[in-house]
Design an enzyme around this catalytic site. Structure first.
Site, PDB file in Angstrom:
ATOM      1  N   ASP A   8       0.812  -1.251  -0.020  1.00  0.00           N
ATOM      2  CA  ASP A   8      -0.030   0.061  -0.053  1.00  0.00           C
ATOM      3  C   ASP A   8       0.842   1.436   0.119  1.00  0.00           C
ATOM      4  OD1 ASP A   8      -2.047  -1.721   0.273  1.00  0.00           O
ATOM      5  OD2 ASP A   8      -2.520  -1.248   2.234  1.00  0.00           O
ATOM      6  N   ASP A 129     -15.121  -2.840  -1.486  1.00  0.00           N
ATOM      7  CA  ASP A 129     -15.041  -2.522  -0.047  1.00  0.00           C
ATOM      8  C   ASP A 129     -16.076  -2.065   0.617  1.00  0.00           C
ATOM      9  OD1 ASP A 129     -12.284  -2.598  -1.257  1.00  0.00           O
ATOM     10  OD2 ASP A 129     -12.257  -0.498  -1.613  1.00  0.00           O
TER      11      ASP A 129
END
Length: 239
Positions: A8, A129
């Site tokens: 990330d 998500d």
């Protein structure tokens, strides 16, 4: 089941967030390409990359470290975060990315997902998500009334390569993935489902694999913290 080590990216560094909160980030490596090389050296088959700044900005922000990773590694990589138009999709695929992940636009502009999946077969995934079964967008900052299963089913016949399902409440918290919800989603659609959020131990990976319906799993913090040994996990999953 494929294990995807996660990198990330925030401000050019490899970080992990807790519950998707940009103010709760831990820097694990200031050289993302070196981190990627270490994952490849351990034997991974894929890399999972996220442009966290891009997810909030709505356009690529961490392009330089992504390009450095693509140049440094010989395994396919998928990228999400800030990819919201066809030009950006084409640009990333031209630079050697194996798969783009479309999240926010899957809710706001689903026709773009369909168009991209048709134009680039096998190279477009949908990132879903969710908090409590409902989809969140724009780097998880905005919650919608869209149900996870409804969104996934809406792309059933469009050639989407995979659905990456993240339970935000589990992400970065080292509390284990939401196995039941992920397996339920995988059974509800024909599109391959990849689990994300909370994968923190070898037992988690085995439990996901043993559902028999989950195609892959993404892990980040557990690999950086040493709670999960990548080489050992890959060996276990290959049996």
């Amino acid at each position: 089941m494929i294990l995807y080590p996660a990198i990330d990216l925030k401000d050019g560094q490899a970080v992990r967030l807790v519950h998707g909160d940009m103010d709760r980030s831990t820097v694990f490596n200031d050289d993302p390409a070196a981190q990627a090389r270490s994952f490849v050296a351990a034997g991974c088959q894929w890399l999972h990359l996220v442009d966290l700044n891009g997810a909030f900005a709505g356009a690529p922000v961490n392009a330089a470290p992504v390009e450095a990773i693509l140049e440094a590694c010989n395994v396919p990589a998928q990228l999400g975060g800030g990819i919201r138009d066809m030009a950006t999709i084409e640009n990333w695929l031209d630079k050697g990315l194996a798969r783009v992940i479309l999240g926010t636009v899957a809710v706001e502009n689903p026709d773009l997902v369909r168009q991209a999946a048709k134009a680039f077969p096998g190279q477009v995934a949908v990132g879903i998500d969710a908090r409590n079964g409902r989809v969140a967008t724009k780097g998880w900052a905005e919650e919608t009334d869209v149900l996870v299963t409804d969104l996934a089913k809406s792309f059933e016949d469009d050639g989407v390569a995979a659905i990456i399902y993240t339970d935000i409440n589990r992400d970065g918290a080292m509390g284990g993935p939401n196995i039941a919800a992920t397996a339920d989603l995988a059974r509800a659609v024909q599109i391959p489902v990849i689990a994300s959020g909370g994968v923190s131990s070898l037992d988690d990976l085995i439990a996901l694999r043993d559902t028999g319906v989950i195609e892959g799993a993404i892990s980040g913090r557990a690999l950086y913290d040493g709670a999960l040994d990548l080489a050992a996990a890959l060996t276990t999953l290959s049996r």
